[in-house]
Design an enzyme around this catalytic site. Structure first.
Site, mmCIF file in Angstrom:
data_model
loop_
_atom_site.group_PDB
_atom_site.id
_atom_site.type_symbol
_atom_site.label_atom_id
_atom_site.label_comp_id
_atom_site.label_asym_id
_atom_site.label_seq_id
_atom_site.Cartn_x
_atom_site.Cartn_y
_atom_site.Cartn_z
ATOM 1 N N GLY A 145 25.441 -46.778 -14.532
ATOM 2 C CA GLY A 145 24.792 -48.054 -14.195
ATOM 3 C C GLY A 145 24.844 -48.253 -12.704
ATOM 4 N N GLY B 2 20.779 -63.231 -13.076
ATOM 5 C CA GLY B 2 21.978 -63.944 -13.520
ATOM 6 C C GLY B 2 23.214 -63.589 -12.725
ATOM 7 N N PHE B 3 23.297 -62.342 -12.254
ATOM 8 C CA PHE B 3 24.483 -61.869 -11.532
ATOM 9 C C PHE B 3 25.759 -62.128 -12.318
ATOM 10 C CE2 PHE B 3 21.577 -62.863 -7.845
ATOM 11 C CZ PHE B 3 21.265 -61.548 -7.588
ATOM 12 N N GLY C 99 23.966 -51.610 -11.231
ATOM 13 C CA GLY C 99 23.757 -53.016 -10.883
ATOM 14 C C GLY C 99 24.850 -53.601 -10.007
ATOM 15 N N GLU C 100 26.058 -53.124 -10.152
ATOM 16 C CA GLU C 100 27.177 -53.794 -9.509
ATOM 17 C C GLU C 100 27.849 -53.004 -8.400
ATOM 18 O OE1 GLU C 100 29.019 -56.443 -12.992
ATOM 19 O OE2 GLU C 100 27.918 -54.668 -13.569
#
Ligand SMILES: Cc1cc2nc3c(=O)[nH]c(=O)nc-3n(C[C@H](O)[C@H](O)[C@H](O)COP(=O)(O)OP(=O)(O)OC[C@H]3O[C@@H](n4cnc5c(N)ncnc54)[C@H](O)[C@@H]3O)c2cc1C
Ligand code: SF4
Lengths: 752, 332
Positions: free
Chosen positions: A713, A248-249, A715-716
């Site tokens: 995290g 999804g980003f 992811g980003e």
């Protein structure tokens, strides 16, 4: 948690573990949303407006209704009732207006009708026959010049809203004015579209009372709450399922209008309805990263100490949203400076609404800040790594609190060492490999770390499996695997025996997958659930298993999936399935619930991840060809639960960053507001051939202020800063400073 | 997609007869042959092509690469782009064609795409592909959306006030430099059309792109025998490293003798409304020494008269660098 679990033979956290769902994915058995089929399935295809600003005068649906296979054509007159979401709601929704709400058109592609037919092809053919006429059509404003006269001598900036400082300390204006070295530039980032391979989809079923929606969402709980609200039914009557997501980003965090359309058609026709957006529609109707224009002013002493930092940014904002791109997110704490001001404003645009895209705010923001830092290093004739080391803050100066764990300096020095940075010659175009000119660039990165509320359950089953359940979802990042590892860590049961059940709102409410917060949020809930389940298992052993000869719970312990007496080895005890069998229990279960940290008013620590990118570009002026040759990235993101998947996240982010720096931009046609390059042939992203060898290093310092496993995290963070590292390298190779992403061949033709 | 009837041609005559029922073989054709389908089906899904009848020609015996009696090559219209690129004859005698093919599209697409289909692939102008916007090529007289819109990937050579669409093919550029001949079977029998006459300039009728008439079936492409001692090269420039159409490309075939260029064939891609043969560049090369200065002069000659539009002016400079570099590589 058994005290020695981390060092136990089965310790799973921190181990490179292949994806537990890998076999399902490569064999095609994993069910993505559009894979769901039900008897009597109907197919819905929306009709989009072909203007960006105006009013629907009339819609002629007769020709469409007469097309083969058509069941019904919906407009606002017959779609049925939708309700609004109150502005007080904190749920994730970027387009609050329900679909087909009125005759107003706010952007190109906005749904104005819906065709439902017996096949996708019939619905598509009929949708083309729906004819709309418009009135009061005005020229859309899709300009990428957000504020042409940005700033004047007094420092007052014209914009569409009064500027409130987002963060402020000292006297940045006076400090800038008197600084011996000044840098003052404006940076632009374009509209970008997420372009996940899996298209947005919704498969809606309705049994007369309850809705079950198979959704492409990064947030099943959020979808349930909002869809129930907008359909006007109790929350319990909506179930959302997302077993797998083709990523999804951030683009699948919000609830989007097509889901409501699918649900409304199922509600009306009492048959399951499948709606899969086209690639073009994903460019129009389900969010993008807004355009940003950011002015950065840095003032420094002649030996490179920052004395003033100002970051004034404007972002494009669609008419139908309050979405804010917080480009200044990291600027207030990234470097040490006594004087600072960050302001923001938006410029209204006639586009579909923007939404979070991987690293929202910080990614465009760090491109600007890290570009400006490079320009400052050039102005100071100072090494850009050294400049950053020199301005390392001792605490978060924006909040005056310590960092929970910050190792940016080590990221920079480790990366420099790995990359061979000491061999860099600072003169432009001075480094060569044969005929090819090499450019080296560096940039730092950061991304927030926080927890959001989470619940989970852990269950020991009589069949020897352990089940962990939470209404969170795996968006392709590896949540299935990470949960299995956590439970393995906590119970000593091997990963292959852990069954992970997620992606369904009937499970204990779990976190959304966004902001790189899902993993960190799940740790305390799962740990609590596991402990409770272990406690119940020990109670069952004490009560029901003669093997333990009426030992009290306090005399028992649990390791490697076995109940045993304290002081004895696990293999002298009994496996949990034997304990359950002896106690004639099908399972024992524990629940865990943890609060979030994100909205803490007075946090004790400033919690962020950090990192550094080092990039080499190759420049061949005779054919104006620029390619990224190699990248070294060092990341400080707490404890890495799974180095394989961690590296995968960073490599993916660096690849995406190459696209951000060199290729990606969504272009809107100024005449009708249409995103023109709305397909994967014309929206250029990095391909495998553009992806260089990448070296990813994790420092792996646990951040136990955030959770007991010390995981933040990942992811980003990898996408923050990488575009600046690349454009800084481009400058080093070519002498062209690109302040307007992406770097085009056009920009570089002026170099040599 | 509009409803259409589908049939499979058993032999060329059947295909030609079916095609002859159409009123045009250009934009708006009511009958279309389908080969690999990578252009046709794509455009049918977009409603840009709306044939009433689709005739599958994949079973026709036109999938061979053969040596021609004159020492040239006879390429069947149904030879897949991958097969052609990897044919030993092509790799040995016409490497520029192999390079051009392999620079195009993706592996999957090349496995489907055919020689005939590639010749007839359509422009990538985004307005041509979007039926909600005016486009003279798609709907004559409706206007050109690109001239004042997005035209970064469109042509600077051979444009007209009606249309500036570029021919996007890589293969066609190499075939142009190789002076290929297109063999067409039509209702009147066989025609052999030199590739230089096959593609039309847009002029006032951008909807007409080639000399193809209703019923025309491309059966083969003929290559003349390789020029003795000639060396060739195809260079494609684009934003990313793969899977993107050319912003500028060049196919060159050169032979030198006694320190001077004796044979020169030059074609440009991505910059012309048709695959762009440049006799001007060839003239600038002939009898000159193979030096950077010669190549630069030839490149200047190739783009003389090019007309930049709002976003694609950079292509003129890019094409020059592309051609200069391709010439240098071919003679290195
Ligand atoms: C995403 C994408 C990227 C691409 N990138 C590139 C690229 O980088 N470079 C490049 O050069 N190309 C590229 N292409 C285009 C590709 O090369 C063409 O689509 C392909 O060559 C067409 O061949 P086909 O056999 O599939 O044609 P079809 O789609 O079957 O046919 C195309 C047209 O030719 C007609 N036709 C086919 N055969 C005959 C015949 N024998 N006689 C008469 N008429 C015939 C058909 O009726 C139709 O009108 C790309 C395509 C896509 C979809
Ligand atoms: S350039 Fe040609 S194809 Fe493109 S819009 Fe204009 S007329 Fe149509």
């Amino acid at each position: 948690m058994p005290s020695d679990a981390a060092t136990a033979p089965h310790a799973a956290v921190g181990r490179a573990t292949v994806r537990v769902d890998g076999p399902l994915k490569v064999s095609g058995a994993a069910r993505y949303t559009s894979d769901f089929h039900f008897p009597g399935m109907l197919y819905a295809v929306p009709v989009g407006a072909t203007i960006a600003s105006g009013t629907i005068a009339a819609i002629d649906t007769r020709a469409a209704e007469a097309m083969p296979g058509v069941r019904k054509v919906y407009t606002r007159h017959n779609i049925g009732k939708f309700y609004r979401v109150p502005t007080s709601s904190k749920a994730l929704i970027n387009e609050r207006r329900p679909p087909l709400d009125d005759d107003a058109v706010h952007y190109y592609g906005q749904y104005i009708a819906l065709v439902v037919a017996d096949t996708f092809e019939h619905a598509t053919a009929a949708a083309r026959k729906v004819k709309a006429s418009y009135s009061a059509v005005t020229n859309p404003n899709v300009s990428t010049s957000l504020a042409p006269a940005m700033g004047d001598a007094s420092g007052k900036l014209p914009a569409n809203e009064p500027r409130q400082p987002d963060s402020e300390r000292g006297d940045p204006d006076a400090a800038f004015a008197s600084a011996s070295v000044q840098v003052d530039h404006t940076y632009n980032t374009p509209f970008e579209t997420h372009s996940s391979i899996e298209l947005h989809a919704s498969v809606a079923t309705f049994d007369g009372v309850r809705f079950t929606l198979y959704e492409t969402t990064q947030a099943v709980m959020n979808s349930r709450q909002l869809i129930a609200q907008m359909l006007g039914v109790p929350t319990e009557d909506v179930r959302i399922v997302t077993e797998f997501l083709g990523t999804g980003f951030g683009g699948k965090g919000s609830v989007w209008p097509h889901s409501l359309l699918a649900a409304a058609a199922a509600r009306d026709l009492r048959q399951p309805v499948k709606l899969v957006l086209t690639r073009e529609e994903t460019f129009e109707c389900v969010g993008h990263r807004p355009h940003t224009q950011q002015r950065i002013r840095l003032g420094a002493t002649s030996d490179g100490k920052l004395v003033s930092l100002r970051h004034d940014f404007i972002y494009s904002r669609a008419r139908l949203t309050e979405y804010r791109e917080n480009c200044g997110e990291s600027s207030s704490f990234m470097y040490s400076t006594p004087n600072l001001r960050i302001t923001s404003a938006f410029a209204g645009r006639d586009t579909g609404v923007a939404t979070t895209m991987r690293g929202p705010g910080a990614v465009p923001g760090m491109y600007a800040l890290e570009s400006a830092m490079d320009e400052l290093a050039v102005a100071l004739k100072m090494d850009p790594v050294e400049l950053r080391l020199k301005n390392e803050p001792a605490i978060d100066e924006s909040k005056n609190i310590p960092f929970s764990s910050r190792h940016l300096k080590e990221c920079l020095t480790t990366g420099a060492e790995k990359f061979g940075w000491s061999r860099r010659k600072p003169e432009i175009g001075s480094m060569r490999d044969g005929d090819v000119i090499l450019g080296w660039g560096v940039a730092a990165c950061t991304w927030m770390a926080a927890r959001i509320p989470a619940q989970a359950s852990v269950m020991f089953n009589a069949d020897g499996s352990v089940r962990v359940a939470s209404a969170t979802q795996d968006i392709g990042t590896g949540t299935y695997t990470v949960l299995a590892q956590m439970v393995s860590q906590l119970t000593g049961v091997t990963v292959d025996r852990v069954k992970v059940v997620i992606g369904d709102t009937t499970l204990p409410p779990g976190p959304f997958s966004g902001g790189s917060m899902a993993t960190a949020s799940l740790v305390p809930a799962v740990a609590q659930a596991a402990r409770e389940a272990i406690g119940r298992l020990l109670a069952a052993a004490a009560e029901g298993d003669s093997h333990f000869d009426k030992a009290s719970v306090a005399q028992l312990d649990f390791h490697q999936g076995r109940v045993h007496r304290k002081g004895q080895q696990p293999n002298e005890g009994r496996s949990f399935e034997d304990v359950l069998a002896a106690a004639r229990l099908g399972h024992v279960e524990g629940h865990g619930k943890s609060a979030g940290t994100r909205d803490e008013e007075h946090p004790a620590y400033s919690t962020h991840s950090f990192g550094a990118h080092f990039v080499e570009v190759a420049w061949q002026p005779e054919i104006a060809r620029l390619r990224v040759n190699r990248a070294v990235t060092v990341i400080d993101a707490g404890r890495i639960i799974n180095p394989l998947m961690g590296r995968n996240q960073i490599e993916g982010a660096v690849t995406m960053g190459i696209g951000m720096a060199l290729f990606e931009e969504t272009n809107y046609d100024a005449r009708n507001g249409m995103p023109v390059n709305s397909n994967l042939a014309d929206y250029i992203m990095a391909t495998h051939a553009d992806t260089p060898p990448m070296d990813v290093i994790f420092l792996d310092y646990p951040d136990t202020h955030l959770n007991e496993m010390g995981a933040r995290g990942i992811g980003e963070i990898g996408l923050a800063g990488i575009a600046a590292a690349i454009t800084n390298a481009v400058y080093h190779a070519t002498g062209v400073r690109v302040r307007d992403l992406p770097v085009h061949i056009e920009d570089l033709l002026i170099a040599a | 997609m509009e409803t259409f009837t589908f049939s499979r041609a058993a032999d060329p005559a059947e295909a030609i007869m079916a095609g002859a029922a159409a009123s045009t073989a250009q934009q708006g054709a009511e009958v279309r042959f389908v080969a690999g389908g990578t252009t046709l089906i794509d455009l049918m899904k977009l409603d840009v092509e709306t044939p009433k009848r689709v005739v599958d020609i994949n079973r026709l015996p036109l999938a061979k690469v053969e040596r021609a009696p004159d020492g040239g090559l006879k390429i069947g219209a149904l030879v897949r782009n991958s097969d052609l690129a990897h044919s030993a004859d092509v790799q040995r005698d016409y490497p520029v064609l192999s390079e051009a093919l392999l620079s195009g599209a993706s592996g999957q697409l090349r496995n489907m795409a055919t020689t005939g289909g590639n010749l007839l692939q359509r422009t990538r102008c985004i307005y041509f592909r979007n039926t909600d916007t005016p486009c003279n090529k798609r709907e004559p007289g409706s206007g050109c959306s690109a001239i004042e819109g997005f035209n970064r990937n469109l042509a600077v050579l051979g444009t007209s006030e009606q249309c500036i669409a570029s021919n996007p093919s890589d293969m066609n550029v190499a075939l142009t430099a190789l002076e290929a001949t297109i063999v067409i079977q039509g209702v009147q029998g066989e025609r052999r059309v030199p590739i230089g006459e096959f593609f039309l300039l847009p002029g006032d009728t951008p909807n007409r792109e080639t000399v193809m008439q209703p019923g025309d079936l491309i059966t083969h492409v003929l290559l003349p025998p390789p020029h003795p001692g000639a060396r060739s090269h195809y260079l494609k420039l684009r934003d990313r490293a793969s899977y993107e159409f050319a912003l500028a490309s060049a196919a060159v075939v050169l032979a030198s003798e006694g320190g001077a260029i004796r044979h020169a064939r030059v074609a440009l891609g991505g910059v012309g409304t048709r695959p762009w043969r440049s006799p001007e560049a060839e003239a600038a090369l002939l009898s000159k020494p193979a030096t950077r200065a010669t190549f630069a002069a030839a490149s200047e000659a190739a783009v003389r008269g090019a007309k930049p539009y709002s976003q694609n002016g950079f292509k003129i400079e890019l094409a020059k660098r592309c051609l200069t570099s391709a010439l240098a590589t071919a003679t290195a």
